[in-house]
Design an enzyme around this catalytic site. Structure first.
Site, PDB file in Angstrom:
ATOM      1  N   ARG A 264     -18.449  -5.609 -68.533  1.00 21.52           N
ATOM      2  CA  ARG A 264     -17.189  -5.132 -69.110  1.00 21.52           C
ATOM      3  C   ARG A 264     -16.013  -4.787 -68.234  1.00 21.52           C
ATOM      4  NH1 ARG A 264     -18.979  -7.725 -72.521  1.00 21.52           N
ATOM      5  NH2 ARG A 264     -19.384  -7.023 -74.704  1.00 21.52           N
ATOM      6  N   GLU A 293      -8.351  -7.968 -70.407  1.00 19.84           N
ATOM      7  CA  GLU A 293      -8.017  -9.147 -70.689  1.00 19.84           C
ATOM      8  C   GLU A 293      -7.917  -9.369 -72.212  1.00 19.84           C
ATOM      9  OE1 GLU A 293     -12.965 -10.440 -71.634  1.00 19.84           O
ATOM     10  OE2 GLU A 293     -12.518  -9.437 -69.615  1.00 19.84           O
ATOM     11  N   HIS A 313     -13.814 -14.739 -68.869  1.00 17.43           N
ATOM     12  CA  HIS A 313     -14.944 -14.356 -69.711  1.00 17.43           C
ATOM     13  C   HIS A 313     -15.722 -15.295 -70.337  1.00 17.43           C
ATOM     14  CE1 HIS A 313     -16.202 -10.588 -72.343  1.00 17.43           C
ATOM     15  NE2 HIS A 313     -17.064 -11.019 -71.978  1.00 17.43           N
TER      16      HIS A 313
END
Length: 352
Positions: A264, A293, A313
């Site tokens: 994360r 993000e 991601h």
């Protein structure tokens, strides 16, 4: 069917692929309301369609907060997310309303472990800069030089026989990443985990035996930073781990070390990491996640750093893993509505 004999209204916030959608559409107890576009679900659409729903299937980008729960009304019983993380869901509010929360752990372990090793290699071998040179047509301007594009090697060599890998968090994904690093000659592993949890000596001994390692040692954050050649950040997000990789941590790392974050973005202080890269405190970084993000643009301080490899991601982004995640999310919802046991349910007992 519900007690009134009507199908349960379920809001589906994405096209989750043919396998998962076939499961949902083939379940007669469900009355599906499906987001029609192949883009992220619009919040306004979700709020308009959630009233009266028994369940909802969604993703990390769909926020489940008290506003949504209240809008849904007392009929809402199940929230199923196609993700291993659930920071987008207000768990305390869900527990107070007696909701069941499904998620998709385990099925993405191998994909994220693969990607973690990829990021370590890309960051250490200056892949970001090298790819940019080739794709921009600049290669003719870079004559071969003895140490051009060189970086620290992940694998051991006869003249450099020792590498210490460190893990911030030592759960399933970290252990799968360690397994992939063993063929690189890695025999020293350090890790830090929840400080309130005692070392798991039995598990660690089994891993040492299985992979013929010299040692697996639980250490504190300072030792992890000082001793590791490669550090893999693979811990959960949340308040307890917010900016756990900060300026103090980064200043203790080796100048030839590499930081990888595939968990994360909130675990790493982006400004501190950009400063560490700019001033040469560490060698490089490989990031699948960045705080804030997806609003990471060309002017972001980490994007500007040539020794920071950033990908958007995609840790679980293999065809096989995403299919399995979607199917797990569908099965979680179906089983919960039928009164059965979810294949993977978030434990909300601590919020009651």
């Amino acid at each position: 069917m519900s007690q009134t004999g009507k199908a349960h209204k379920v809001v589906v916030c994405r096209n989750f692929g043919p396998d998962a959608m076939s499961l949902l559409k083939g379940t007669p107890e469900l009355d599906l309301v499906i987001w029609p576009d192949d883009v992220g679900c619009d919040r306004a659409w979700l709020m308009d369609n959630i009233p009266g729903a028994t369940g909802v299937v969604l993703t990390l980008s769909d926020k489940v907060d008290p506003e949504l729960m209240s809008r849904a009304g007392p009929s809402l019983k199940v929230v199923s997310t196609m993700s291993v993380g659930y920071e987008h869901i207000d768990l305390r509010a869900a527990a107070q309303r007696g909701l069941k929360i499904g998620y998709t752990p385990d099925v993405l372990t191998d994909a994220v472990a693969d990607l973690s090793v990829m990021l370590a290699l890309m960051a250490s071998r200056n892949a970001g800069t090298a790819v940019s040179v080739a794709q921009s047509g600049d290669w003719p301007n870079y004559p071969w030089l003895p140490f051009a594009f060189c970086g620290p090697q992940l694998s051991t060599t006869t003249t450099s026989p020792t590498r210490k890998v460190g893990f911030l968090g030592f759960g399933r994904i970290a252990q799968a990443t360690l397994a992939r690093l063993v063929p690189f000659g890695i025999i020293h592993c350090l890790y830090t985990s929840n400080p309130t949890s005692p070392p798991n000596h039995k598990r660690d001994a089994e891993l040492v035996s299985k992979y013929q390692l010299q040692a697996i040692t639980k250490v504190d954050l300072d030792e992890l930073a000082c001793e590791s050649d490669f550090i893999f950040v693979l811990a959960p997000g949340g308040r307890d781990t917010y900016h756990i990789v900060n300026e103090n941590f980064l200043k203790q790392m080796k100048k030839t070390s590499v930081l990888v974050n595939a968990s994360r973005g909130t675990l790493v202080d982006s400004d501190a990491l950009a400063k560490a890269l700019k001033e040469g405190w560490i060698w490089g970084a490989g990031l699948d996640v960045v705080e804030g993000e997806p609003k990471i643009t060309a002017d972001h301080p980490l994007v500007k750093e040539p020794r920071c490899v950033i990908i958007p991601h995609i840790g679980s982004a293999t065809l096989e893993t995403r299919k399995d995640m979607a199917v797990r999310a569908a099965k979680n919802l179906i089983e919960a509505i039928r009164g059965g046991q979810m294949p993977a349910q978030v434990d909300l007992s601590s919020y009651l």
